[in-house]
Design a protein around this motif. Structure first.
Motif, PDB file in Angstrom:
ATOM      1  N   TYR A  29       0.830  -1.212   0.000  1.00 40.92           N
ATOM      2  CA  TYR A  29       0.000   0.000   0.000  1.00 40.92           C
ATOM      3  C   TYR A  29       0.861   1.256   0.000  1.00 40.92           C
ATOM      4  O   TYR A  29       0.633   2.196  -0.783  1.00 40.92           O
ATOM      5  CB  TYR A  29      -0.923  -0.027   1.220  1.00 40.92           C
ATOM      6  CG  TYR A  29      -1.569   1.287   1.530  1.00 40.92           C
ATOM      7  CD1 TYR A  29      -2.384   1.933   0.597  1.00 40.92           C
ATOM      8  CD2 TYR A  29      -1.363   1.906   2.766  1.00 40.92           C
ATOM      9  CE1 TYR A  29      -2.972   3.153   0.893  1.00 40.92           C
ATOM     10  CE2 TYR A  29      -1.950   3.107   3.067  1.00 40.92           C
ATOM     11  CZ  TYR A  29      -2.751   3.736   2.128  1.00 40.92           C
ATOM     12  OH  TYR A  29      -3.326   4.947   2.430  1.00 40.92           O
ATOM     13  N   ALA A  30       1.880   1.269   0.856  1.00 43.47           N
ATOM     14  CA  ALA A  30       2.730   2.455   0.986  1.00 43.47           C
ATOM     15  C   ALA A  30       3.506   2.754  -0.283  1.00 43.47           C
ATOM     16  O   ALA A  30       3.903   3.898  -0.515  1.00 43.47           O
ATOM     17  CB  ALA A  30       3.689   2.282   2.161  1.00 43.47           C
ATOM     18  N   HIS A  31       3.720   1.734  -1.126  1.00 41.66           N
ATOM     19  CA  HIS A  31       4.477   1.941  -2.351  1.00 41.66           C
ATOM     20  C   HIS A  31       3.601   1.934  -3.599  1.00 41.66           C
ATOM     21  O   HIS A  31       4.104   1.831  -4.720  1.00 41.66           O
ATOM     22  CB  HIS A  31       5.597   0.901  -2.452  1.00 41.66           C
ATOM     23  CG  HIS A  31       6.632   1.087  -1.387  1.00 41.66           C
ATOM     24  ND1 HIS A  31       6.575   0.440  -0.174  1.00 41.66           N
ATOM     25  CD2 HIS A  31       7.732   1.882  -1.339  1.00 41.66           C
ATOM     26  CE1 HIS A  31       7.584   0.829   0.577  1.00 41.66           C
ATOM     27  NE2 HIS A  31       8.306   1.697  -0.096  1.00 41.66           N
ATOM     28  N   ALA A 115      17.408  12.320   2.865  1.00 42.69           N
ATOM     29  CA  ALA A 115      16.392  12.112   1.833  1.00 42.69           C
ATOM     30  C   ALA A 115      15.202  11.323   2.389  1.00 42.69           C
ATOM     31  O   ALA A 115      15.367  10.233   2.933  1.00 42.69           O
ATOM     32  CB  ALA A 115      16.991  11.380   0.636  1.00 42.69           C
ATOM     33  N   HIS A 116      14.024  11.900   2.233  1.00 47.83           N
ATOM     34  CA  HIS A 116      12.809  11.302   2.785  1.00 47.83           C
ATOM     35  C   HIS A 116      12.265  10.171   1.923  1.00 47.83           C
ATOM     36  O   HIS A 116      12.774   9.874   0.836  1.00 47.83           O
ATOM     37  CB  HIS A 116      11.735  12.377   2.994  1.00 47.83           C
ATOM     38  CG  HIS A 116      11.337  13.118   1.742  1.00 47.83           C
ATOM     39  ND1 HIS A 116      10.659  12.526   0.698  1.00 47.83           N
ATOM     40  CD2 HIS A 116      11.496  14.422   1.374  1.00 47.83           C
ATOM     41  CE1 HIS A 116      10.413  13.409  -0.249  1.00 47.83           C
ATOM     42  NE2 HIS A 116      10.928  14.575   0.122  1.00 47.83           N
ATOM     43  N   GLU A 117      11.199   9.548   2.401  1.00 51.27           N
ATOM     44  CA  GLU A 117      10.546   8.460   1.686  1.00 51.27           C
ATOM     45  C   GLU A 117       9.691   9.024   0.549  1.00 51.27           C
ATOM     46  O   GLU A 117       9.904  10.159   0.142  1.00 51.27           O
ATOM     47  CB  GLU A 117       9.684   7.639   2.660  1.00 51.27           C
ATOM     48  CG  GLU A 117      10.386   7.234   3.939  1.00 51.27           C
ATOM     49  CD  GLU A 117       9.869   7.974   5.165  1.00 51.27           C
ATOM     50  OE1 GLU A 117       9.744   7.335   6.211  1.00 51.27           O
ATOM     51  OE2 GLU A 117       9.583   9.190   5.057  1.00 51.27           O
ATOM     52  N   ASN A 118       8.723   8.268   0.092  1.00 53.70           N
ATOM     53  CA  ASN A 118       7.910   8.673  -1.065  1.00 53.70           C
ATOM     54  C   ASN A 118       6.690   9.494  -0.683  1.00 53.70           C
ATOM     55  O   ASN A 118       5.637   9.385  -1.302  1.00 53.70           O
ATOM     56  CB  ASN A 118       7.458   7.427  -1.848  1.00 53.70           C
ATOM     57  CG  ASN A 118       6.533   6.527  -1.024  1.00 53.70           C
ATOM     58  OD1 ASN A 118       6.487   6.607   0.198  1.00 53.70           O
ATOM     59  ND2 ASN A 118       5.794   5.662  -1.707  1.00 53.70           N
ATOM     60  N   ARG A 119       6.840  10.327   0.350  1.00 54.55           N
ATOM     61  CA  ARG A 119       5.665  11.048   0.855  1.00 54.55           C
ATOM     62  C   ARG A 119       5.980  12.450   1.347  1.00 54.55           C
ATOM     63  O   ARG A 119       5.199  13.074   2.019  1.00 54.55           O
ATOM     64  CB  ARG A 119       5.016  10.241   1.966  1.00 54.55           C
ATOM     65  CG  ARG A 119       5.908  10.029   3.190  1.00 54.55           C
ATOM     66  CD  ARG A 119       5.652   8.730   3.887  1.00 54.55           C
ATOM     67  NE  ARG A 119       6.050   7.602   3.063  1.00 54.55           N
ATOM     68  CZ  ARG A 119       6.085   6.353   3.507  1.00 54.55           C
ATOM     69  NH1 ARG A 119       5.731   6.067   4.740  1.00 54.55           N
ATOM     70  NH2 ARG A 119       6.471   5.374   2.716  1.00 54.55           N
ATOM     71  N   MET A 193      25.357  11.448   2.729  1.00 49.85           N
ATOM     72  CA  MET A 193      23.923  11.382   2.431  1.00 49.85           C
ATOM     73  C   MET A 193      23.326  10.139   3.050  1.00 49.85           C
ATOM     74  O   MET A 193      23.912   9.056   2.996  1.00 49.85           O
ATOM     75  CB  MET A 193      23.694  11.386   0.923  1.00 49.85           C
ATOM     76  CG  MET A 193      22.225  11.456   0.525  1.00 49.85           C
ATOM     77  SD  MET A 193      22.033  11.758  -1.264  1.00 49.85           S
ATOM     78  CE  MET A 193      20.231  11.779  -1.374  1.00 49.85           C
ATOM     79  N   VAL A 194      22.159  10.309   3.675  1.00 50.28           N
ATOM     80  CA  VAL A 194      21.405   9.200   4.221  1.00 50.28           C
ATOM     81  C   VAL A 194      19.974   9.329   3.731  1.00 50.28           C
ATOM     82  O   VAL A 194      19.438  10.430   3.624  1.00 50.28           O
ATOM     83  CB  VAL A 194      21.465   9.170   5.772  1.00 50.28           C
ATOM     84  CG1 VAL A 194      20.852  10.415   6.391  1.00 50.28           C
ATOM     85  CG2 VAL A 194      20.800   7.921   6.328  1.00 50.28           C
ATOM     86  N   GLY A 195      19.369   8.186   3.379  1.00 51.13           N
ATOM     87  CA  GLY A 195      17.997   8.228   2.897  1.00 51.13           C
ATOM     88  C   GLY A 195      17.272   6.945   3.224  1.00 51.13           C
ATOM     89  O   GLY A 195      17.883   5.892   3.448  1.00 51.13           O
ATOM     90  N   PHE A 196      15.960   7.037   3.231  1.00 46.08           N
ATOM     91  CA  PHE A 196      15.112   5.933   3.658  1.00 46.08           C
ATOM     92  C   PHE A 196      14.084   5.615   2.581  1.00 46.08           C
ATOM     93  O   PHE A 196      13.381   6.508   2.106  1.00 46.08           O
ATOM     94  CB  PHE A 196      14.413   6.294   4.976  1.00 46.08           C
ATOM     95  CG  PHE A 196      15.379   6.719   6.047  1.00 46.08           C
ATOM     96  CD1 PHE A 196      15.894   5.794   6.945  1.00 46.08           C
ATOM     97  CD2 PHE A 196      15.806   8.042   6.140  1.00 46.08           C
ATOM     98  CE1 PHE A 196      16.809   6.177   7.919  1.00 46.08           C
ATOM     99  CE2 PHE A 196      16.724   8.441   7.108  1.00 46.08           C
ATOM    100  CZ  PHE A 196      17.227   7.499   7.998  1.00 46.08           C
ATOM    101  N   CYS A 197      13.996   4.334   2.192  1.00 45.61           N
ATOM    102  CA  CYS A 197      13.045   3.911   1.175  1.00 45.61           C
ATOM    103  C   CYS A 197      13.348   4.648  -0.133  1.00 45.61           C
ATOM    104  O   CYS A 197      14.429   4.482  -0.685  1.00 45.61           O
ATOM    105  CB  CYS A 197      11.620   4.150   1.677  1.00 45.61           C
ATOM    106  SG  CYS A 197      10.323   3.562   0.573  1.00 45.61           S
TER     107      CYS A 197
END
Length: 307
Positions: A29-31, A115-119, A193-197
């Motif tokens: 759902y989240a993706h 870097a944030h997720e897809n939201r 750089m660090v990022g999630f999803c």
């Protein structure tokens, strides 16, 4: 070059006996692989003593009041929102800049792009930026949703908004943010750089597209860069969740490419963990592994970004 799988007895992620299927469906759902109606319909098929549909859905939905580990008005940091030029992206972009209080012209610090997720730039990602500043780094977390008015206050709407944006322009906004950090008057010029999803993907992508700017990358459950893997110069510290089949299925080919191009990398796989295990606002959070991963990330940046 190592691939290390963590064995843990921490089962906090499934506290309350939430079945693994629920985590898998939430990830779909989240993706964007299924819609909310389908997600809730599937949850309704679960038959677990003591759990109702609302309880399970509520546990999987972010509660950002739980995510604040560092207060926005912590005396050790200075936080502000900064609008910057983004010629490679949407023309103008905005991000959350957090600077350690003791950093000044005579005491500069390395910088980390978040870097944030897809939201969009939600409270959890802002807190990650504050955690980095508490650890001594200048942290900058752009909001991909700025062209549409910014993060709307809830993840469902944020996901809908981010899907309408040109992915190349989002990458451009983050590329220009990395350049901003490299040239920032209080920065040493070293940029991690660090990022999630989705942000994990961006971390891999910028390490490949900006090899002379990104000095270290720590992607969390991110898919590989789509091109220029042979250009990566930065050491990478990659974090994966053992139960995250969607992302993990991309790792074998990516690892082969990293090895072929002699990239300095270490990959950790956290046992019994789901995609998003570092995000402390939902039931996917796994405290022991999240803290271990973060300790490694901070140590990695201190080592790779030192002057």
């Amino acid at each position: 070059m190592t691939l290390l799988t963590e064995r843990s007895t921490d089962t906090s992620l499934t506290s309350g006996s939430i079945p693994q299927e629920a985590f898998d469906w939430y990830d779909e759902y989240a993706h964007g692989d299924i819609d909310r109606r389908t997600f809730l319909s599937r949850l309704g098929t679960l038959s677990v003593t003591g759990l109702t549909l609302s309880v399970v859905a509520g546990a999987l939905t972010p509660n950002y009041a739980l995510a604040e580990q560092v207060s926005f008005n912590d005396p050790d940091i200075r936080a502000s929102y900064v609008v910057y030029d983004s010629p490679n992206g949407h023309g103008k972009a905005r991000g959350y800049l957090v600077i350690p209080k003791n950093v000044n012209d005579d005491n500069k610090a390395p910088a980390v792009l978040v870097a944030h997720e897809n939201r969009g730039l939600n409270p959890y990602i802002e807190d990650v930026a504050r955690r980095l500043a508490k650890a001594g780094f200048i942290a900058f977390a752009p909001d991909a949703l700025f062209p549409l008015g910014g993060y709307p206050g809830n993840d469902d709407k944020g996901r809908e908004m981010q899907k309408t944006l040109d992915g190349n322009k989002i990458e451009g906004d983050f590329m220009d943010a990395a350049t901003l950090l490299k040239k920032h008057e209080l920065s040493t010029g070293k940029v991690g750089m660090v990022g999630f999803c989705y942000g994990g993907y961006l971390t891999n992508a910028l390490a490949a597209s900006m090899p002379d700017t990104i000095d270290a990358g720590a992607p969390y459950y991110g898919t590989p860069a789509k091109s220029n893997i042979d250009k990566i110069k930065a050491p990478l510290q990659l974090h994966f969740a053992e139960l995250d089949k969607r992302v993990n299925d991309t790792w074998q080919d990516y690892e082969a490419a990293l090895k072929a191009n002699k990239v300095d990398y270490t990959a950790y796989v956290y046992a019994q963990a789901n995609h998003g295990f570092h995000n402390d606002s939902t039931a996917r959070y796994q405290e022991k592994n999240a803290e271990l991963a973060w300790e490694r990330t901070i140590s990695f940046f201190k080592k790779t970004l030192s002057a």
